[in-house]
Design a protein around this motif. Structure first.
Motif, PDB file in Angstrom:
ATOM      1  N   LYS A 186       0.826  -1.203   0.000  1.00 45.56           N
ATOM      2  CA  LYS A 186       0.000   0.000   0.000  1.00 45.56           C
ATOM      3  C   LYS A 186       0.862   1.254   0.000  1.00 45.56           C
ATOM      4  O   LYS A 186       0.492   2.279  -0.568  1.00 45.56           O
ATOM      5  CB  LYS A 186      -0.914  -0.017   1.222  1.00 45.56           C
ATOM      6  CG  LYS A 186      -1.824   1.182   1.322  1.00 45.56           C
ATOM      7  CD  LYS A 186      -2.650   1.129   2.590  1.00 45.56           C
ATOM      8  CE  LYS A 186      -3.522   2.333   2.751  1.00 45.56           C
ATOM      9  NZ  LYS A 186      -2.829   3.614   2.752  1.00 45.56           N
ATOM     10  N   TYR A 243       1.447   3.060  -3.350  1.00 40.60           N
ATOM     11  CA  TYR A 243       0.388   3.960  -3.818  1.00 40.60           C
ATOM     12  C   TYR A 243       0.316   5.216  -2.960  1.00 40.60           C
ATOM     13  O   TYR A 243       0.065   6.314  -3.470  1.00 40.60           O
ATOM     14  CB  TYR A 243      -0.945   3.212  -3.860  1.00 40.60           C
ATOM     15  CG  TYR A 243      -0.858   2.055  -4.828  1.00 40.60           C
ATOM     16  CD1 TYR A 243      -0.912   2.267  -6.197  1.00 40.60           C
ATOM     17  CD2 TYR A 243      -0.651   0.759  -4.382  1.00 40.60           C
ATOM     18  CE1 TYR A 243      -0.785   1.220  -7.090  1.00 40.60           C
ATOM     19  CE2 TYR A 243      -0.527  -0.297  -5.277  1.00 40.60           C
ATOM     20  CZ  TYR A 243      -0.588  -0.058  -6.621  1.00 40.60           C
ATOM     21  OH  TYR A 243      -0.450  -1.085  -7.509  1.00 40.60           O
ATOM     22  N   SER A 290      -6.949  11.073  -6.387  1.00 40.82           N
ATOM     23  CA  SER A 290      -7.969  10.272  -7.069  1.00 40.82           C
ATOM     24  C   SER A 290      -8.132  10.825  -8.481  1.00 40.82           C
ATOM     25  O   SER A 290      -7.520  11.814  -8.843  1.00 40.82           O
ATOM     26  CB  SER A 290      -9.298  10.327  -6.311  1.00 40.82           C
ATOM     27  OG  SER A 290      -9.799  11.645  -6.288  1.00 40.82           O
ATOM     28  N   LYS A 350      -6.334  -3.365 -10.135  1.00 42.07           N
ATOM     29  CA  LYS A 350      -7.235  -3.497  -8.981  1.00 42.07           C
ATOM     30  C   LYS A 350      -6.722  -2.705  -7.788  1.00 42.07           C
ATOM     31  O   LYS A 350      -7.490  -2.099  -7.052  1.00 42.07           O
ATOM     32  CB  LYS A 350      -7.408  -4.964  -8.611  1.00 42.07           C
ATOM     33  CG  LYS A 350      -8.245  -5.715  -9.608  1.00 42.07           C
ATOM     34  CD  LYS A 350      -8.471  -7.146  -9.176  1.00 42.07           C
ATOM     35  CE  LYS A 350      -9.358  -7.835 -10.203  1.00 42.07           C
ATOM     36  NZ  LYS A 350      -9.728  -9.181  -9.788  1.00 42.07           N
ATOM     37  N   GLU A 351      -5.404  -2.679  -7.607  1.00 43.79           N
ATOM     38  CA  GLU A 351      -4.832  -1.921  -6.500  1.00 43.79           C
ATOM     39  C   GLU A 351      -4.987  -0.419  -6.714  1.00 43.79           C
ATOM     40  O   GLU A 351      -5.248   0.319  -5.761  1.00 43.79           O
ATOM     41  CB  GLU A 351      -3.377  -2.311  -6.294  1.00 43.79           C
ATOM     42  CG  GLU A 351      -3.247  -3.747  -5.795  1.00 43.79           C
ATOM     43  CD  GLU A 351      -1.824  -4.251  -5.747  1.00 43.79           C
ATOM     44  OE1 GLU A 351      -0.916  -3.599  -6.297  1.00 43.79           O
ATOM     45  OE2 GLU A 351      -1.624  -5.324  -5.152  1.00 43.79           O
ATOM     46  N   GLN A 386      -7.455   0.942  -8.346  1.00 46.44           N
ATOM     47  CA  GLN A 386      -8.867   1.179  -8.065  1.00 46.44           C
ATOM     48  C   GLN A 386      -9.106   1.262  -6.562  1.00 46.44           C
ATOM     49  O   GLN A 386      -9.836   2.134  -6.089  1.00 46.44           O
ATOM     50  CB  GLN A 386      -9.732   0.086  -8.694  1.00 46.44           C
ATOM     51  CG  GLN A 386      -9.780   0.172 -10.207  1.00 46.44           C
ATOM     52  CD  GLN A 386     -10.456  -1.019 -10.844  1.00 46.44           C
ATOM     53  OE1 GLN A 386     -10.386  -2.138 -10.340  1.00 46.44           O
ATOM     54  NE2 GLN A 386     -11.082  -0.781 -11.981  1.00 46.44           N
ATOM     55  N   ALA A 387      -8.505   0.363  -5.819  1.00 43.32           N
ATOM     56  CA  ALA A 387      -8.657   0.371  -4.362  1.00 43.32           C
ATOM     57  C   ALA A 387      -8.080   1.643  -3.743  1.00 43.32           C
ATOM     58  O   ALA A 387      -8.534   2.090  -2.688  1.00 43.32           O
ATOM     59  CB  ALA A 387      -7.996  -0.863  -3.758  1.00 43.32           C
ATOM     60  N   ALA A 388      -7.084   2.241  -4.413  1.00 39.34           N
ATOM     61  CA  ALA A 388      -6.471   3.479  -3.941  1.00 39.34           C
ATOM     62  C   ALA A 388      -7.304   4.703  -4.309  1.00 39.34           C
ATOM     63  O   ALA A 388      -6.940   5.818  -3.968  1.00 39.34           O
ATOM     64  CB  ALA A 388      -5.053   3.614  -4.492  1.00 39.34           C
ATOM     65  N   GLY A 389      -8.418   4.506  -5.035  1.00 41.70           N
ATOM     66  CA  GLY A 389      -9.312   5.611  -5.323  1.00 41.70           C
ATOM     67  C   GLY A 389      -9.303   6.111  -6.745  1.00 41.70           C
ATOM     68  O   GLY A 389      -9.870   7.157  -7.038  1.00 41.70           O
TER      69      GLY A 389
END
Length: 67
Positions: free
Chosen positions: A28, A31, A42, A57-58, A60-63
């Motif tokens: 994490k 990112y 974002s 996908k990561e 996307q998960a980060a915004g």
């Protein structure tokens, strides 16, 4: 007809299980650093050479909305 999904490790044939075992996601902190360094928290991101889609996908998960 290709029935493999974009994040299907079976694309790697007889090495698919090794790929799943060895290829972890990015921490994490990667990112967090990119967001801090760029000042962008974002929005839209372009993932070039996305392979199996793990980094997508990561992101996307980060915004981010990823293309």
């Amino acid at each position: 007809m290709n029935t493999q999904t974009e994040n299907d490790p079976n694309k790697f044939g007889n090495l698919s299980q090794e790929y799943v075992t060895a290829r972890r996601g990015y921490p994490k902190e990667v990112y967090d650093y990119l967001q801090e360094y760029s000042g962008v928290r974002s929005g839209a991101a372009l993932d070039l050479g996305c392979g199996t889609g793990l980094g997508t996908k990561e992101l996307q998960a980060a915004g981010f909305t990823v293309t």
